[in-house]
Write a protein that holds these residues in place. Structure first.
Motif, PDB file in Angstrom:
ATOM      1  N   THR A   1       3.955   5.966  -8.387  1.00  0.00           N
ATOM      2  CA  THR A   1       4.425   4.588  -8.273  1.00  0.00           C
ATOM      3  C   THR A   1       3.330   3.590  -8.631  1.00  0.00           C
ATOM      4  O   THR A   1       3.596   2.536  -9.230  1.00  0.00           O
ATOM      5  CB  THR A   1       4.941   4.313  -6.843  1.00  0.00           C
ATOM      6  OG1 THR A   1       6.028   5.211  -6.560  1.00  0.00           O
ATOM      7  CG2 THR A   1       5.420   2.874  -6.698  1.00  0.00           C
ATOM      8  N   ILE A   2       2.079   3.911  -8.266  1.00  0.00           N
ATOM      9  CA  ILE A   2       0.974   2.987  -8.548  1.00  0.00           C
ATOM     10  C   ILE A   2       0.165   3.438  -9.766  1.00  0.00           C
ATOM     11  O   ILE A   2      -0.950   2.964  -9.995  1.00  0.00           O
ATOM     12  CB  ILE A   2       0.054   2.851  -7.316  1.00  0.00           C
ATOM     13  CG1 ILE A   2      -0.384   4.234  -6.823  1.00  0.00           C
ATOM     14  CG2 ILE A   2       0.734   2.080  -6.217  1.00  0.00           C
ATOM     15  CD1 ILE A   2      -1.309   4.183  -5.616  1.00  0.00           C
ATOM     16  N   GLY A   3       0.738   4.377 -10.555  1.00  0.00           N
ATOM     17  CA  GLY A   3       0.117   4.782 -11.807  1.00  0.00           C
ATOM     18  C   GLY A   3      -1.102   5.674 -11.657  1.00  0.00           C
ATOM     19  O   GLY A   3      -1.999   5.647 -12.511  1.00  0.00           O
ATOM     20  N   LEU A   4      -1.163   6.473 -10.582  1.00  0.00           N
ATOM     21  CA  LEU A   4      -2.287   7.380 -10.360  1.00  0.00           C
ATOM     22  C   LEU A   4      -1.791   8.820 -10.339  1.00  0.00           C
ATOM     23  O   LEU A   4      -0.593   9.088 -10.394  1.00  0.00           O
ATOM     24  CB  LEU A   4      -2.991   7.034  -9.039  1.00  0.00           C
ATOM     25  CG  LEU A   4      -3.553   5.606  -8.943  1.00  0.00           C
ATOM     26  CD1 LEU A   4      -4.117   5.342  -7.570  1.00  0.00           C
ATOM     27  CD2 LEU A   4      -4.620   5.363 -10.016  1.00  0.00           C
TER      28      LEU A   4
ATOM     29  N   PRO B   1       0.839  -1.203   0.000  1.00  0.00           N
ATOM     30  CA  PRO B   1       0.000   0.000   0.000  1.00  0.00           C
ATOM     31  C   PRO B   1       0.873   1.252   0.000  1.00  0.00           C
ATOM     32  O   PRO B   1       1.937   1.280   0.627  1.00  0.00           O
ATOM     33  CB  PRO B   1      -0.794  -0.125   1.309  1.00  0.00           C
ATOM     34  CG  PRO B   1      -0.729  -1.575   1.670  1.00  0.00           C
ATOM     35  CD  PRO B   1       0.594  -2.058   1.166  1.00  0.00           C
ATOM     36  N   GLN B   2       0.425   2.260  -0.698  1.00  0.00           N
ATOM     37  CA  GLN B   2       1.189   3.503  -0.797  1.00  0.00           C
ATOM     38  C   GLN B   2       0.504   4.611   0.001  1.00  0.00           C
ATOM     39  O   GLN B   2      -0.714   4.792  -0.102  1.00  0.00           O
ATOM     40  CB  GLN B   2       1.307   3.928  -2.270  1.00  0.00           C
ATOM     41  CG  GLN B   2       2.085   2.955  -3.137  1.00  0.00           C
ATOM     42  CD  GLN B   2       3.566   2.922  -2.824  1.00  0.00           C
ATOM     43  OE1 GLN B   2       4.126   3.909  -2.349  1.00  0.00           O
ATOM     44  NE2 GLN B   2       4.203   1.801  -3.084  1.00  0.00           N
ATOM     45  N   ALA B   3       1.302   5.328   0.795  1.00  0.00           N
ATOM     46  CA  ALA B   3       0.791   6.479   1.539  1.00  0.00           C
ATOM     47  C   ALA B   3       0.793   7.679   0.590  1.00  0.00           C
ATOM     48  O   ALA B   3       1.853   8.192   0.230  1.00  0.00           O
ATOM     49  CB  ALA B   3       1.649   6.752   2.763  1.00  0.00           C
ATOM     50  N   VAL B   4      -0.396   8.116   0.183  1.00  0.00           N
ATOM     51  CA  VAL B   4      -0.502   9.189  -0.807  1.00  0.00           C
ATOM     52  C   VAL B   4      -0.807  10.544  -0.167  1.00  0.00           C
ATOM     53  O   VAL B   4      -0.711  11.572  -0.825  1.00  0.00           O
ATOM     54  CB  VAL B   4      -1.570   8.841  -1.860  1.00  0.00           C
ATOM     55  CG1 VAL B   4      -1.153   7.608  -2.643  1.00  0.00           C
ATOM     56  CG2 VAL B   4      -2.935   8.620  -1.217  1.00  0.00           C
ATOM     57  N   ILE B   5      -1.219  10.529   1.102  1.00  0.00           N
ATOM     58  CA  ILE B   5      -1.437  11.774   1.845  1.00  0.00           C
ATOM     59  C   ILE B   5      -0.835  11.619   3.229  1.00  0.00           C
ATOM     60  O   ILE B   5      -1.095  10.626   3.913  1.00  0.00           O
ATOM     61  CB  ILE B   5      -2.931  12.120   1.967  1.00  0.00           C
ATOM     62  CG1 ILE B   5      -3.601  12.236   0.600  1.00  0.00           C
ATOM     63  CG2 ILE B   5      -3.114  13.438   2.736  1.00  0.00           C
ATOM     64  CD1 ILE B   5      -5.092  12.520   0.667  1.00  0.00           C
TER      65      ILE B   5
ATOM     66  N   VAL C   1      -3.462   4.002  -0.429  1.00  0.00           N
ATOM     67  CA  VAL C   1      -4.109   3.321  -1.552  1.00  0.00           C
ATOM     68  C   VAL C   1      -3.576   1.896  -1.608  1.00  0.00           C
ATOM     69  O   VAL C   1      -2.354   1.686  -1.609  1.00  0.00           O
ATOM     70  CB  VAL C   1      -3.834   4.053  -2.882  1.00  0.00           C
ATOM     71  CG1 VAL C   1      -4.476   3.301  -4.041  1.00  0.00           C
ATOM     72  CG2 VAL C   1      -4.361   5.488  -2.821  1.00  0.00           C
ATOM     73  N   ASP C   2      -4.491   0.923  -1.645  1.00  0.00           N
ATOM     74  CA  ASP C   2      -4.058  -0.474  -1.671  1.00  0.00           C
ATOM     75  C   ASP C   2      -3.848  -0.955  -3.103  1.00  0.00           C
ATOM     76  O   ASP C   2      -3.940  -0.180  -4.061  1.00  0.00           O
ATOM     77  CB  ASP C   2      -5.055  -1.364  -0.922  1.00  0.00           C
ATOM     78  CG  ASP C   2      -6.426  -1.406  -1.602  1.00  0.00           C
ATOM     79  OD1 ASP C   2      -6.550  -0.913  -2.740  1.00  0.00           O
ATOM     80  OD2 ASP C   2      -7.371  -1.943  -0.993  1.00  0.00           O
TER      81      ASP C   2
ATOM     82  N   ILE D   1      -0.443  16.073  -0.128  1.00  0.00           N
ATOM     83  CA  ILE D   1      -0.473  15.011  -1.139  1.00  0.00           C
ATOM     84  C   ILE D   1       0.954  14.642  -1.535  1.00  0.00           C
ATOM     85  O   ILE D   1       1.782  15.512  -1.796  1.00  0.00           O
ATOM     86  CB  ILE D   1      -1.271  15.465  -2.374  1.00  0.00           C
ATOM     87  CG1 ILE D   1      -2.723  15.732  -2.004  1.00  0.00           C
ATOM     88  CG2 ILE D   1      -1.195  14.421  -3.487  1.00  0.00           C
ATOM     89  CD1 ILE D   1      -3.576  16.243  -3.147  1.00  0.00           C
ATOM     90  N   MET D   2       1.229  13.326  -1.576  1.00  0.00           N
ATOM     91  CA  MET D   2       2.546  12.810  -1.939  1.00  0.00           C
ATOM     92  C   MET D   2       2.492  12.349  -3.396  1.00  0.00           C
ATOM     93  O   MET D   2       1.850  11.346  -3.722  1.00  0.00           O
ATOM     94  CB  MET D   2       2.937  11.649  -1.018  1.00  0.00           C
ATOM     95  CG  MET D   2       2.638  11.896   0.461  1.00  0.00           C
ATOM     96  SD  MET D   2       3.652  13.197   1.169  1.00  0.00           S
ATOM     97  CE  MET D   2       5.246  12.386   1.190  1.00  0.00           C
TER      98      MET D   2
END
Length: 286
Positions: A186-189, A170-174, A213-214, A179-180
């Protein structure tokens, strides 16, 4: 120079030198220590204290001694990487404590481990019966690792012949309301996708303490205000429910029609949809 100021400056110097030396020795020095690494850690700490407080002698001699100790440690670690014999001599080998459900008393005595201590270590692994253990070994670090008998191992997808997709981190995006961008990429978003997801649950990035995000591209958020409740992502559950509804509708159409050709078509579609739902169920209901 006042003596208190001299001690303060030397202490700061010792902290800097100790930090640099520890970075050179690597993460292992602060995690699982071998016997030699344990001795090295104690000695380095003592030398740092000597550099800080012994004002009657030449302080730089402590740094020389510190450098020698770190150099020896690095040399031994290099030899351990190159030679298994050196690893076995420095770190020793693991000791088997339980084999085929039987406790090896001689090995317990060799490691000076009591039965109570062994059972305590097993309980830490959620094992309460020694007979449930196929294999238990004491590692050079002192940890005891346990392999349960096949009958007592947790059931996994592999045991029932089920294939699952590899799990991604899982990626920490916030974080802390910010916002990171790198984890998103990395996850294409991107930020547009993230803002859309946040709008769907009525949250702004500034109110989010942590957003993750998982692997299934679902967003989970933890808000600064713990009193607010954010609904968990339900896209997979909604899709599973929709598929089940489609299956029920097709079966109803099959029962309601009098046309044999249409009935056969509906039955074939229902059978194909049932197989699809069975394959997707592990992913949509977890």
């Amino acid at each position: 120079m006042p003596e208190w100021l001299l001690v303060a400056l030397r202490t700061l110097l010792a902290v800097v030198v100790l930090f640099v030396m520890t970075k050179l020795l690597g993460k292992r020095q602060v995690s699982q220590l071998s016997l030699f690494e344990y001795i090295t850690g104690i000695t380095i700490g003592s030398l740092a204290a000597y550099i800080s407080l012994d004002v009657d002698t030449k302080w730089f001699l402590g740094i020389v001694s510190l450098c020698v100790w770190v150099g020896v440690s690095l040399g031994i670690e290099f030899l351990q990487l190159k030679s298994k014999a050196v690893r076995d001599f420095i770190d020793t080998k693991g000791t088997i404590l339980i084999k085929d459900g039987k406790v090896l008393e001689k090995n317990l005595m060799k490691e000076r481990l009591t039965t109570d201590e062994l059972m305590e270590q097993l309980r830490r692994k959620n094992v309460f019966l020694a007979s449930d253990v196929e294999f238990a070994i004491m590692e050079p670090s002192g940890d005891i690792n346990v392999l349960l008998t096949r009958d007592n191992q947790p059931l996994t997808a592999k045991h029932i012949g089920l294939k699952v997709n590899p799990e991604q981190e899982p990626q920490a995006v916030i974080m802390d309301g910010k916002i990171m961008d790198e984890p998103l990429a990395t996850i294409g978003l991107n930020r547009q996708w993230l803002n859309t997801e946040l709008e769907a649950i009525g949250v702004t990035p500034e109110n989010v303490f942590l957003g993750q995000v998982d692997a299934d591209k679902q967003l989970y958020v933890d808000l600064f205000d713990d009193a607010l409740v954010v609904p968990k992502p339900s896209k997979k559950a909604a899709l599973f429910a929709l598929l089940k509804k489609c299956e029920a509708d097709i079966e109803m159409f099959s029962l309601s029609t009098q046309d044999p050709q249409a009935k056969n078509m509906f039955e074939d579609c229902s059978y194909a949809l049932q197989n699809t739902i069975a394959e997707l169920k592990p992913f949509l209901t977890r």
